[in-house]
Design a protein around this motif. Sequence first.
Motif, mmCIF file in Angstrom:
data_model
loop_
_atom_site.group_PDB
_atom_site.id
_atom_site.type_symbol
_atom_site.label_atom_id
_atom_site.label_comp_id
_atom_site.label_asym_id
_atom_site.label_seq_id
_atom_site.Cartn_x
_atom_site.Cartn_y
_atom_site.Cartn_z
ATOM 1 N N ASN A 88 0.830 -1.197 0.000
ATOM 2 C CA ASN A 88 0.000 0.000 0.000
ATOM 3 C C ASN A 88 0.866 1.248 0.000
ATOM 4 O O ASN A 88 1.871 1.319 0.703
ATOM 5 N N ALA A 89 0.429 2.262 -0.759
ATOM 6 C CA ALA A 89 1.185 3.508 -0.835
ATOM 7 C C ALA A 89 1.307 4.171 0.522
ATOM 8 O O ALA A 89 2.296 4.852 0.810
ATOM 9 N N SER A 90 0.326 3.972 1.404
ATOM 10 C CA SER A 90 0.359 4.590 2.724
ATOM 11 C C SER A 90 1.506 4.075 3.576
ATOM 12 O O SER A 90 1.881 4.700 4.568
ATOM 13 N N GLN A 91 2.079 2.913 3.202
ATOM 14 C CA GLN A 91 3.176 2.340 3.969
ATOM 15 C C GLN A 91 4.532 2.908 3.580
ATOM 16 O O GLN A 91 5.527 2.677 4.260
ATOM 17 N N ASN A 92 4.582 3.669 2.481
ATOM 18 C CA ASN A 92 5.869 4.141 1.970
ATOM 19 C C ASN A 92 6.616 5.015 2.961
ATOM 20 O O ASN A 92 7.841 4.967 3.058
ATOM 21 N N ASP A 93 5.869 5.836 3.708
ATOM 22 C CA ASP A 93 6.523 6.768 4.616
ATOM 23 C C ASP A 93 7.264 6.050 5.738
ATOM 24 O O ASP A 93 8.209 6.585 6.309
ATOM 25 N N ASP A 94 6.808 4.832 6.052
ATOM 26 C CA ASP A 94 7.419 4.097 7.145
ATOM 27 C C ASP A 94 8.588 3.229 6.699
ATOM 28 O O ASP A 94 9.333 2.716 7.538
ATOM 29 N N ALA A 95 8.745 3.033 5.406
ATOM 30 C CA ALA A 95 9.769 2.131 4.901
ATOM 31 C C ALA A 95 11.100 2.862 4.745
ATOM 32 O O ALA A 95 11.153 3.924 4.118
ATOM 33 N N PRO A 96 12.167 2.338 5.321
ATOM 34 C CA PRO A 96 13.477 2.973 5.158
ATOM 35 C C PRO A 96 14.039 2.728 3.766
ATOM 36 O O PRO A 96 13.577 1.850 3.041
ATOM 37 N N GLY A 97 15.053 3.507 3.418
ATOM 38 C CA GLY A 97 15.679 3.308 2.121
ATOM 39 C C GLY A 97 14.733 3.677 0.991
ATOM 40 O O GLY A 97 13.837 4.515 1.127
ATOM 41 N N LEU A 98 14.915 3.038 -0.141
ATOM 42 C CA LEU A 98 14.059 3.259 -1.304
ATOM 43 C C LEU A 98 12.820 2.396 -1.181
ATOM 44 O O LEU A 98 12.902 1.179 -1.021
ATOM 45 N N SER A 99 11.649 3.010 -1.238
ATOM 46 C CA SER A 99 10.403 2.277 -1.084
ATOM 47 C C SER A 99 9.585 2.368 -2.357
ATOM 48 O O SER A 99 9.458 3.438 -2.962
ATOM 49 N N VAL A 100 9.042 1.244 -2.794
ATOM 50 C CA VAL A 100 8.185 1.202 -3.969
ATOM 51 C C VAL A 100 6.903 0.460 -3.605
ATOM 52 O O VAL A 100 6.900 -0.435 -2.762
ATOM 53 N N THR A 101 5.814 0.859 -4.252
ATOM 54 C CA THR A 101 4.520 0.230 -4.012
ATOM 55 C C THR A 101 4.198 -0.703 -5.168
ATOM 56 O O THR A 101 4.406 -0.363 -6.334
ATOM 57 N N GLY A 102 3.698 -1.897 -4.836
ATOM 58 C CA GLY A 102 3.352 -2.825 -5.897
ATOM 59 C C GLY A 102 2.639 -4.048 -5.370
ATOM 60 O O GLY A 102 2.639 -4.321 -4.171
ATOM 61 N N ASP A 103 2.055 -4.782 -6.287
ATOM 62 C CA ASP A 103 1.345 -6.016 -5.968
ATOM 63 C C ASP A 103 2.203 -7.185 -6.422
ATOM 64 O O ASP A 103 2.459 -7.349 -7.608
ATOM 65 N N ILE A 104 2.654 -7.998 -5.480
ATOM 66 C CA ILE A 104 3.567 -9.087 -5.808
ATOM 67 C C ILE A 104 2.942 -10.091 -6.765
ATOM 68 O O ILE A 104 3.658 -10.795 -7.492
ATOM 69 N N SER A 105 1.627 -10.168 -6.817
ATOM 70 C CA SER A 105 0.975 -11.126 -7.708
ATOM 71 C C SER A 105 0.702 -10.554 -9.091
ATOM 72 O O SER A 105 0.169 -11.247 -9.965
ATOM 73 N N ASN A 106 1.074 -9.294 -9.313
ATOM 74 C CA ASN A 106 0.916 -8.662 -10.626
ATOM 75 C C ASN A 106 2.211 -8.855 -11.410
ATOM 76 O O ASN A 106 3.215 -8.195 -11.157
ATOM 77 N N ARG A 107 2.205 -9.778 -12.363
ATOM 78 C CA ARG A 107 3.432 -10.131 -13.081
ATOM 79 C C ARG A 107 4.052 -8.935 -13.787
ATOM 80 O O ARG A 107 5.274 -8.752 -13.784
#
Length: 323
Positions: free
Chosen positions: A42-61
């Motif tokens: 979820n994009a809302s989690q980006n602020d909490d992730a250290p380093g470079l953070s990207v949003t995506g769905d692991i099941s989306n090939r």
Amino acid sequence: MLSSSSRRILITGANGFVGRYVIESLVAAGYGIDNIVCLVHNASQNDDAPGLSVTGDISNREQVFGLIESIRPAAVIHLAAVALPAEARRDTQTAWRTNVDGTIALADALLRHAPSARLVFAGSAEVYGQSFNTCPLPIQEDAPLRPMTTYGASKAAAEIAIMQKARQGLNAICFRAFNHTGPGQPADYVIPSFARQVASIEADQTDPVLKVGNLDAYRDFLDVRDVANAYVRAIAEDVDTGPEPVFNISSGTSRRIGEILDALIARSKVDIRTEIDPGRLRPSEVERAAGDNKRAATRLDWEPAVPFDDTLQAVLEFWRERV
């Protein structure tokens, strides 16, 4: 060690319970925070992730292939999953799509765009299932995979897919992690559930009655920090995984759930009594589970290091600070 400034480490599911400890372990091992790429759902989690953070769905090939092509990681620690067994049971379609299809998409993307990258798959001891009842304990990695839950079956299927792709050149290591806990684990799991109730009773927020389910099952518990260290150890260049790169991550010891509860209550500042909650009382199809960790000790130079009493104390203090 893959510690040069030009090497990137991708962590899928980085904002989950284990992810934060993997990041801490990477940094402690000398990996630069700017070279850690965190994939969050979820994009809302980006602020909490250290380093470079990207949003995506692991099941989306398409998304997964684009991500791997753009960052070309040196290693991937694949944590993203529907990890709560009850959640997987309620929504089997999402569990299989995430745990199996997502893993296959990641493996295929690595084979195409980063064929030298090492994939560390965070699997589960739930893949053994019925084998806990029929094989000698502590169970070894050559025991049959006989999962009894949706979560276990999806993890077994993902592991089988990875091993097949390893024969096509995928550089992969599969872990079968046994029960692990620590500060920050959701209270849906047994030890934080107990600890949160103890802390709430101490804070006089609830009656001094701790609701429990089945206390007679025996499980192999270890600290989440030991699990995270195993995953980080697996991306070291000097690791010789051998012909079958599948490893139990376990303590090798079975602990009765009731004894763990007693240990937490003994740490309480007030008197607490227990009471069976029918809503929590589910029969266990596996009475005892324990994993042999000798292969990890021999090939990965890994063994659990955090005393279980320290783990329990840390979980209890975590909930005391929050209630």
